[in-house]
Motif scaffolding. Structure first.
Motif, PDB file in Angstrom:
ATOM      1  N   PRO A   1     -88.054  -3.261   1.304  1.00  0.00           N
ATOM      2  CA  PRO A   1     -87.489  -3.934   2.896  1.00  0.00           C
ATOM      3  C   PRO A   1     -87.677  -5.205   3.216  1.00  0.00           C
ATOM      4  O   PRO A   1     -88.431  -5.919   2.689  1.00  0.00           O
ATOM      5  CB  PRO A   1     -88.477  -2.971   3.596  1.00  0.00           C
ATOM      6  CG  PRO A   1     -89.316  -1.993   2.981  1.00  0.00           C
ATOM      7  CD  PRO A   1     -89.192  -2.548   1.417  1.00  0.00           C
TER       8      PRO A   1
ATOM      9  N   VAL B   1     -88.188  -7.914   5.841  1.00  0.00           N
ATOM     10  CA  VAL B   1     -88.405  -7.922   7.216  1.00  0.00           C
ATOM     11  C   VAL B   1     -88.968  -9.671   7.564  1.00  0.00           C
ATOM     12  O   VAL B   1     -89.506 -10.268   6.869  1.00  0.00           O
ATOM     13  CB  VAL B   1     -89.920  -7.344   7.477  1.00  0.00           C
ATOM     14  CG1 VAL B   1     -90.349  -7.537   8.827  1.00  0.00           C
ATOM     15  CG2 VAL B   1     -89.655  -5.880   7.139  1.00  0.00           C
TER      16      VAL B   1
ATOM     17  N   THR C   1     -84.107   0.072   3.285  1.00  0.00           N
ATOM     18  CA  THR C   1     -84.949   0.369   4.363  1.00  0.00           C
ATOM     19  C   THR C   1     -85.458   1.890   4.505  1.00  0.00           C
ATOM     20  O   THR C   1     -84.770   2.806   4.011  1.00  0.00           O
ATOM     21  CB  THR C   1     -84.396  -0.485   5.668  1.00  0.00           C
ATOM     22  OG1 THR C   1     -85.710  -0.306   6.649  1.00  0.00           O
ATOM     23  CG2 THR C   1     -83.652   0.586   6.020  1.00  0.00           C
TER      24      THR C   1
ATOM     25  N   HIS D   1     -86.638   2.396   8.125  1.00  0.00           N
ATOM     26  CA  HIS D   1     -86.836   2.268   9.550  1.00  0.00           C
ATOM     27  C   HIS D   1     -85.614   1.524  10.194  1.00  0.00           C
ATOM     28  O   HIS D   1     -84.909   0.550   9.760  1.00  0.00           O
ATOM     29  CB  HIS D   1     -87.776   1.000   9.465  1.00  0.00           C
ATOM     30  CG  HIS D   1     -88.504   1.295  10.914  1.00  0.00           C
ATOM     31  ND1 HIS D   1     -88.230   0.714  12.026  1.00  0.00           N
ATOM     32  CD2 HIS D   1     -89.679   2.076  11.406  1.00  0.00           C
ATOM     33  CE1 HIS D   1     -88.840   1.231  13.218  1.00  0.00           C
ATOM     34  NE2 HIS D   1     -89.792   1.785  12.778  1.00  0.00           N
TER      35      HIS D   1
ATOM     36  N   ILE E   1     -85.575  -2.416  10.875  1.00  0.00           N
ATOM     37  CA  ILE E   1     -85.184  -3.191  10.176  1.00  0.00           C
ATOM     38  C   ILE E   1     -83.495  -3.123  10.069  1.00  0.00           C
ATOM     39  O   ILE E   1     -82.990  -4.169   9.479  1.00  0.00           O
ATOM     40  CB  ILE E   1     -85.658  -2.956   8.826  1.00  0.00           C
ATOM     41  CG1 ILE E   1     -87.214  -3.119   8.770  1.00  0.00           C
ATOM     42  CG2 ILE E   1     -85.201  -3.633   7.447  1.00  0.00           C
ATOM     43  CD1 ILE E   1     -87.933  -2.385   7.543  1.00  0.00           C
TER      44      ILE E   1
ATOM     45  N   ASP F   1     -81.958  -5.407  12.541  1.00  0.00           N
ATOM     46  CA  ASP F   1     -81.961  -6.676  12.175  1.00  0.00           C
ATOM     47  C   ASP F   1     -80.946  -7.072  11.072  1.00  0.00           C
ATOM     48  O   ASP F   1     -80.079  -8.003  11.394  1.00  0.00           O
ATOM     49  CB  ASP F   1     -83.035  -7.147  11.557  1.00  0.00           C
ATOM     50  CG  ASP F   1     -84.345  -7.143  12.629  1.00  0.00           C
ATOM     51  OD1 ASP F   1     -83.926  -7.241  13.916  1.00  0.00           O
ATOM     52  OD2 ASP F   1     -85.367  -7.126  12.230  1.00  0.00           O
TER      53      ASP F   1
END
Length: 364
Positions: free
Chosen positions: A84, A86, A108, A110, A113, A116
């Motif tokens: 991921p 971040v 990812t 999530h 994330i 974004d």
């Protein structure tokens, strides 16, 4: 140079075994009709990565952006970042890779994330390809297969700057299995959870063309992993005790060894070598004691490590003397690689080439 002239400690790579391992895994994937996208983190070497591409890999998998940047600088243009991303700093580096024309797939588990990355995609006027990580037994990243992951992807499907193109998992828990039949079951579970999730999503009208599975032990069963489109083994290139002890490889597939010298024999049953935790790493193995064993006699093993010393357990009837040069097989090849700037490619007891660990220390 002749191997006898090489100072110790030194990491040796048997080039014949390395090339055979690379070719055979590529052939397994080809026969199964599956893309091979090997994990770069095992060897971190541009030279080995090019060998993998030469023999049929479609691209490379990386663990960190730093590895992706090293490969991009070397001309590799198809990369999966299986970790991921971040924070603004990492998104800025991802933007730079995309601006260079690198085909990047991100991953990812999530929605935040994904959101974004979607905003980054919108700013670039494109959709960034994304795989969703699914837990199929390792209990690391990823939600559960089935409805939990399907619900997450339905949420992401409306994000304008990403294209959810695949499901991915890593069957690393296979290293805890004790037989080939257990490994085969783990391979089936690994792909089964992804296929189940894909079928649920298709009922919702969401197409998932890529099913990406990982782990060197389960990759041996890729022909049986029905539904997989991509496999991502890494440690297969070198082999190590973690693979040997579960039966996924034989001694003939161990390309990596560590050459060390006996520097002390302080008491019966003990010898000290000039290679410790800074050479072998401190990774243990659940199936056997110690940190590595002697290639020519596995009953001789490294019982303890300090930073520069390896404390070797010497069974009764075995005699080691100061100055003896010994080859040990490590527990975990990937962590050994990252401790060294250079590996020594050996053929017919000659050091044929130095293999740079180009992405050593790429932890970000």
């Amino acid at each position: 140079m002749d191997l006898s002239e090489l100072d110790t400690p030194a990491v040796l790579i048997d080039l014949d075994i390395l090339e055979r391992n690379i070719k055979w895994t590529a052939e397994l994937a080809r026969r199964a009709g599956v893309k091979l996208r090997p994990h770069f983190k095992t060897h971190k070497s541009i030279w080995i990565a090019r060998k993998q591409l030469e023999y049929g890999a479609c691209g490379l998998t990386v663990a960190k952006l730093g590895e992706a940047e090293v490969l991009a600088d070397s001309g590799v243009e198809d990369l999966l970042i299986a970790f991921p991303l971040v924070g603004e700093a990492k998104l800025g580096r991802l933007r730079a890779l995309i601006d260079r024309g690198i085909k990047v797939t991100v991953s990812t588990d999530h929605a935040a994330i994904a959101a974004d990355i979607s905003r980054l995609g919108e700013s670039l006027n494109r959709r960034i390809t994304m795989y969703i990580d699914v837990n199929t037994g390792l209990n690391r990243c990823g939600g559960e297969p089935g409805e939990e992951t399907a619900a997450l992807i339905r949420q992401m499907a409306g994000m304008p700057g990403v294209e959810v193109r695949g499901l991915m998992t890593h069957g690393g828990h296979a290293y805890g299995k004790k037989s080939l039949s257990e490994l085969r079951e783990a391979a089936a579970e690994e792909v089964g959870g992804l296929v189940q999730t894909k079928e649920l999503l298709e009922k919702s009208g969401i197409r998932i063309p890529e099913i990406s599975v990982g782990s060197t032990p389960t990759s041996k069963f890729i022909a049986e992993q029905t539904g997989a489109t991509e496999t991502r083994p890494g440690a297969y290139v070198f082999g190590d005790i973690s693979q040997l002890e579960i039966g996924s490889i034989t001694m003939d597939e161990l390309a990596m060894s560590i050459l060390a010298t006996v520097v002390s024999t302080p008491r019966p049953g003990t010898a000290i070598i000039d290679a410790g935790s800074k050479t072998f790493s401190s990774d243990t193995n659940p199936h056997r004691p110690g940190y590595g064993f002697l290639r020519s006699d596995p009953s001789v093993y490294i019982e303890r490590l300090s930073e520069e010393h390896g404390i070797v357990k010497v069974p009764e009837g075995v005699q080691l003397s100061i100055g003896d040069r010994l080859e040990f097989i490590p527990n975990h090849c990937c962590t050994v690689t990252n401790l060294h700037d250079t590996l020594h490619g050996v053929r017919d007891r000659m050091v044929e080439r130095l293999i740079a660990v180009d992405a050593r220390g790429c932890i970000q």
